[in-house]
Write an enzyme that holds these catalytic residues in place. Structure first.
Site, mmCIF file in Angstrom:
data_model
loop_
_atom_site.group_PDB
_atom_site.id
_atom_site.type_symbol
_atom_site.label_atom_id
_atom_site.label_comp_id
_atom_site.label_asym_id
_atom_site.label_seq_id
_atom_site.Cartn_x
_atom_site.Cartn_y
_atom_site.Cartn_z
ATOM 1 N N LYS A 246 0.858 -1.195 0.000
ATOM 2 C CA LYS A 246 0.000 0.000 0.000
ATOM 3 C C LYS A 246 0.885 1.232 0.000
ATOM 4 O O LYS A 246 1.770 1.376 0.847
ATOM 5 C CB LYS A 246 -0.928 0.000 1.227
ATOM 6 C CG LYS A 246 -1.731 1.303 1.387
ATOM 7 C CD LYS A 246 -2.786 1.224 2.485
ATOM 8 C CE LYS A 246 -3.379 2.605 2.783
ATOM 9 N NZ LYS A 246 -4.391 2.587 3.860
ATOM 10 N N ASP A 251 -2.739 10.126 3.733
ATOM 11 C CA ASP A 251 -4.145 9.748 3.838
ATOM 12 C C ASP A 251 -4.862 10.719 4.761
ATOM 13 O O ASP A 251 -4.818 10.585 5.978
ATOM 14 C CB ASP A 251 -4.257 8.303 4.368
ATOM 15 C CG ASP A 251 -5.705 7.858 4.509
ATOM 16 O OD1 ASP A 251 -6.596 8.552 3.977
ATOM 17 O OD2 ASP A 251 -5.933 6.797 5.134
ATOM 18 N N LYS A 258 -10.525 12.509 8.193
ATOM 19 C CA LYS A 258 -10.084 11.999 9.488
ATOM 20 C C LYS A 258 -10.120 13.116 10.529
ATOM 21 O O LYS A 258 -9.936 14.285 10.179
ATOM 22 C CB LYS A 258 -8.633 11.501 9.384
ATOM 23 C CG LYS A 258 -8.466 10.178 8.675
ATOM 24 C CD LYS A 258 -7.018 9.722 8.734
ATOM 25 C CE LYS A 258 -6.831 8.438 7.953
ATOM 26 N NZ LYS A 258 -7.562 7.296 8.521
ATOM 27 N N ASP A 269 1.324 6.184 5.812
ATOM 28 C CA ASP A 269 0.371 5.252 5.191
ATOM 29 C C ASP A 269 0.962 4.592 3.936
ATOM 30 O O ASP A 269 0.247 3.924 3.198
ATOM 31 C CB ASP A 269 -0.937 5.993 4.870
ATOM 32 C CG ASP A 269 -2.153 5.088 4.916
ATOM 33 O OD1 ASP A 269 -2.058 3.997 5.514
ATOM 34 O OD2 ASP A 269 -3.192 5.459 4.342
ATOM 35 N N ASP A 328 -12.347 7.186 3.236
ATOM 36 C CA ASP A 328 -11.176 6.866 4.065
ATOM 37 C C ASP A 328 -10.808 5.377 3.968
ATOM 38 O O ASP A 328 -9.755 4.965 4.440
ATOM 39 C CB ASP A 328 -11.453 7.262 5.521
ATOM 40 C CG ASP A 328 -10.178 7.376 6.349
ATOM 41 O OD1 ASP A 328 -9.078 7.351 5.754
ATOM 42 O OD2 ASP A 328 -10.285 7.484 7.583
ATOM 43 N N GLU A 330 -9.608 3.880 1.545
ATOM 44 C CA GLU A 330 -9.016 4.083 0.217
ATOM 45 C C GLU A 330 -7.946 3.053 -0.125
ATOM 46 O O GLU A 330 -7.736 2.734 -1.288
ATOM 47 C CB GLU A 330 -8.407 5.496 0.136
ATOM 48 C CG GLU A 330 -6.978 5.658 0.703
ATOM 49 C CD GLU A 330 -6.856 5.340 2.192
ATOM 50 O OE1 GLU A 330 -7.871 5.430 2.889
ATOM 51 O OE2 GLU A 330 -5.751 4.981 2.644
ATOM 52 N N ARG A 332 -7.767 -0.166 0.232
ATOM 53 C CA ARG A 332 -8.242 -1.378 -0.453
ATOM 54 C C ARG A 332 -8.566 -1.098 -1.916
ATOM 55 O O ARG A 332 -8.523 -1.997 -2.742
ATOM 56 C CB ARG A 332 -9.441 -1.956 0.311
ATOM 57 C CG ARG A 332 -10.661 -1.092 0.325
ATOM 58 C CD ARG A 332 -11.636 -1.501 1.414
ATOM 59 N NE ARG A 332 -11.197 -1.079 2.729
ATOM 60 C CZ ARG A 332 -11.823 -1.380 3.869
ATOM 61 N NH1 ARG A 332 -12.922 -2.123 3.840
ATOM 62 N NH2 ARG A 332 -11.367 -0.954 5.015
HETATM 63 N N1 BES Z 1 -4.642 4.287 6.682
HETATM 64 C C1 BES Z 1 -5.828 3.996 7.387
HETATM 65 C C2 BES Z 1 -5.639 2.921 8.462
HETATM 66 C C3 BES Z 1 -4.735 3.277 9.604
HETATM 67 C C4 BES Z 1 -5.268 3.748 10.779
HETATM 68 C C5 BES Z 1 -3.373 3.055 9.534
HETATM 69 C C6 BES Z 1 -4.430 4.047 11.844
HETATM 70 C C7 BES Z 1 -2.551 3.356 10.604
HETATM 71 C C8 BES Z 1 -3.072 3.845 11.766
HETATM 72 C C9 BES Z 1 -6.907 3.487 6.436
HETATM 73 O O1 BES Z 1 -6.864 4.031 5.158
HETATM 74 C C10 BES Z 1 -8.229 3.864 7.011
HETATM 75 O O2 BES Z 1 -8.479 5.026 7.144
HETATM 76 N N2 BES Z 1 -9.036 2.879 7.312
HETATM 77 C C11 BES Z 1 -10.338 3.117 7.863
HETATM 78 C C12 BES Z 1 -11.302 2.147 7.241
HETATM 79 C C13 BES Z 1 -12.743 2.410 7.580
HETATM 80 C C14 BES Z 1 -13.189 3.723 7.000
HETATM 81 C C15 BES Z 1 -13.577 1.278 7.050
HETATM 82 C C16 BES Z 1 -10.250 2.925 9.375
HETATM 83 O O3 BES Z 1 -9.531 2.050 9.831
HETATM 84 O O4 BES Z 1 -10.893 3.698 10.083
HETATM 85 ZN ZN ZN Z 2 -5.030 4.690 4.516
HETATM 86 MN MN MN Z 3 -7.887 5.881 5.029
#
Ligand code: BES
Ligand code: ZN
Ligand code: MN
Length: 477
Positions: A246, A251, A258, A269, A328, A330, A332
């Site tokens: 990734k 992000d 966020k 990220d 968010d 993103e 995947r």
């Molecule tokens: N990059 C984040 C995940 C992340 C969170 C990495 C904290 C490192 C530390 C990812 O893109 C994300 O935002 N995931 C969301 C998914 C949700 C919207 C289904 C999440 O985990 O909140």
């Molecule tokens: Zn992310």
């Molecule tokens: Mn994200």
């Protein structure tokens, strides 16, 4: 830090297991310390006798004899490295013992790694540096063939170099580490090692039909890059392992923005992509006889008039349509196209993806275990073995069919979130839809690739996890 074989060096390291009754050397001091309970031989415990004249030595506790493993040895020698730095020592003498339950080669590697790890810091933006490496020469007294020992040392030095490279890429702020900068870094590090690096620009990504990747990238002024790296270490074989990382250089969450605090470290990220690029570097430097292809869909998830929106229905390279319930989620989406590319264009035999994919993984496993999902238990077993060698714990999560229901779309084939429960699993199963049945393992490194606080030999900030696991996977399995 230079590694030499033989018996020399100013400071001697005396390794002491817990409960040791008598030392061959310096026993008088040891008896005194033991009696006064000033030194017990606990794992990583240190008593240093370093002054300007006479014998300089460090007593290093190794804990219970039966419990010592390569990772605790790494940590113990990390502490030795820090101690020598504190006293500005320039050379050290270590005799590598035959520890029960540890391969001799592994002990050499663990000691070398631990010492090297003690010198890492990301201080390029600090006016006054805090970490001042002093150690110039390490003398290892080994009882195996010199050539063999030299090879292990060289391999470990290169592997740790890879880890440091990954950390530097991740720690760099997003204002400098753009998709272009990441592509340039991959090219300049890997090209000289004979790794072919292809960089696709936005137009070329469009021609590949990577609609999901492009949708995420749309909100940023910095154009996306698809980085594909080919390492051919075994030209006689056409077996290929693909490592897909990734690569979100930033992000922000996009329109599903966020919270301010969660955004601060989101330059990290792209830790998955950094681990892929760094592993390729270590493999090439060590001339490992395997074929590995790295794939990184590098972009930024930003907000702008052109950015993708919650509610959008987007396409993908595979043809599958996706409802964007949350911008968010993103990672995947970018990985969907990168994985499809690895499966169908690279035609990889096995795929491992590495991603800071879900906050849910941090909730479930904290910063200790990387989360894992697979469609192939044999490959998963290989990952588990490699992670043991590396000292980078991995925990497999279930993938019952029932979870798939959660990511079915209402108005499209899939939706990009699966609701509140089982976030790491549904994210992993989303990815599975894009591997075209290729044996695959997904590693969620959201918790393990970046730390707020240092832990053993891992520094605060980027850890370089799971470079070692990926390296050993490619090499040993
Ligand atoms: N990059 C984040 C995940 C992340 C969170 C990495 C904290 C490192 C530390 C990812 O893109 C994300 O935002 N995931 C969301 C998914 C949700 C919207 C289904 C999440 O985990 O909140
Ligand atoms: Zn992310
Ligand atoms: Mn994200």
């Amino acid at each position: 830090m230079k590694f030499n074989l033989g018996k020399a060096g100013e400071v001697e390291i005396i390794q002491v297991f817990k409960g040791t009754e008598e030392l061959e050397k310096f026993n008088e001091l040891y008896s005194y310390l033991r009696e006064k309970e000033l030194f017990k031989g606990n794992l990583g415990e240190i008593y240093s006798n370093i002054y300007y004249k006479g014998d300089k030595f460090i007593l290093l506790g190794l804990g219970e004899k039966e419990e010592l493993n390569p990772n605790s040895l790494r940590t113990a020698y990390f502490k030795v490295g820090k101690e020598l730095m504190k006293f500005k020592e320039r050379s050290v003498n270590i005799s590598v013992c035959n520890f029960e339950g540890i391969e001799y080669e592994e002990s050499i590697s663990a000691i070398v790694e631990g010492l090297l790890q003690s010198e890492y810091s990301f201080e390029k933006y600090l006016s006054e540096k805090k970490t001042k490496p002093s150690l110039e020469n390490v003398y290892l007294d080994v009882d195996i063939e010199e050539k063999l020992a030299e090879n292990i040392i060289k391999e470990t030095v290169n592997l740790v170099g890879g880890i440091f490279f990954a950390r530097d890429l991740v720690n760099e702020p997003a204002m400098y580490m753009t998709p272009q900068a990441l592509a340039d870094a991959a090219k300049s590090e890997l090209d000289p090692l004979g790794v072919k690096v292809e960089i696709f620009n936005k137009e070329e990504i469009k021609k590949l039909d990577m609609k999901a990747f492009l949708a995420v990238a749309e909100g940023s002024v910095n154009e996306p890059k698809l980085i594909v790296m080919h390492y051919e270490g075994d030209p006689d074989s056409d077996e290929k392992l693909a490592l897909v990382g990734k690569g979100l250089l930033y992000d922000s969450g996009g329109y599903s923005l966020k919270p301010a605090n969660s955004m601060v470290t989101m330059h990290s990220d792209m830790a998955g992509s950094a681990s892929v690029i760094a592993t390729m570097k270590a493999l090439a430097e060590n001339k490992v006889k395997r074929n590995v292809v790295g794939v990184v869909a590098a972009c930024e998830n930003m907000v702008s008039g052109g950015a993708y929106k919650p509610g959008d229905i987007i396409g993908s390279m595979s043809g599958t349509t996706i409802e964007v319930l949350n911008t968010d989620a993103e990672g995947r989406l970018t990985l969907a196209d990168a994985l499809w590319y690895a499966a169908t264009e690279v035609k990889a035999d096995k795929i491992v993806d590495i991603a800071t994919l879900t906050g849910a993984c941090v909730v479930a496993l904290g910063h200790i275990n990387t989360g894992a999902i697979t469609n192939n238990e044999e490959l998963m077993d290989n990952i588990k073995e490699a992670s043991k060698l590396a000292g980078e714990p991995v925990w497999e999560l279930p993938h019952n069919k029932e979870y798939k229901e959660l990511i079915k779309g209402k108005f499209a084939d899939l939706s990009n979130t699966g609701g509140r429960g089982a976030g790491t699993i549904t994210a992993g199963l989303f990815l599975e839809e894009f591997v075209d049945s290729t044996p695959w393992v997904h590693l969620d490194i959201a918790g393990t690739s970046y730390l707020e606080k240092e832990a053993a030999y891992l520094p605060k900030g980027a850890t370089g996890v799971p470079v070692k696991t990926l390296y050993y996977l490619a090499k040993e399995f």
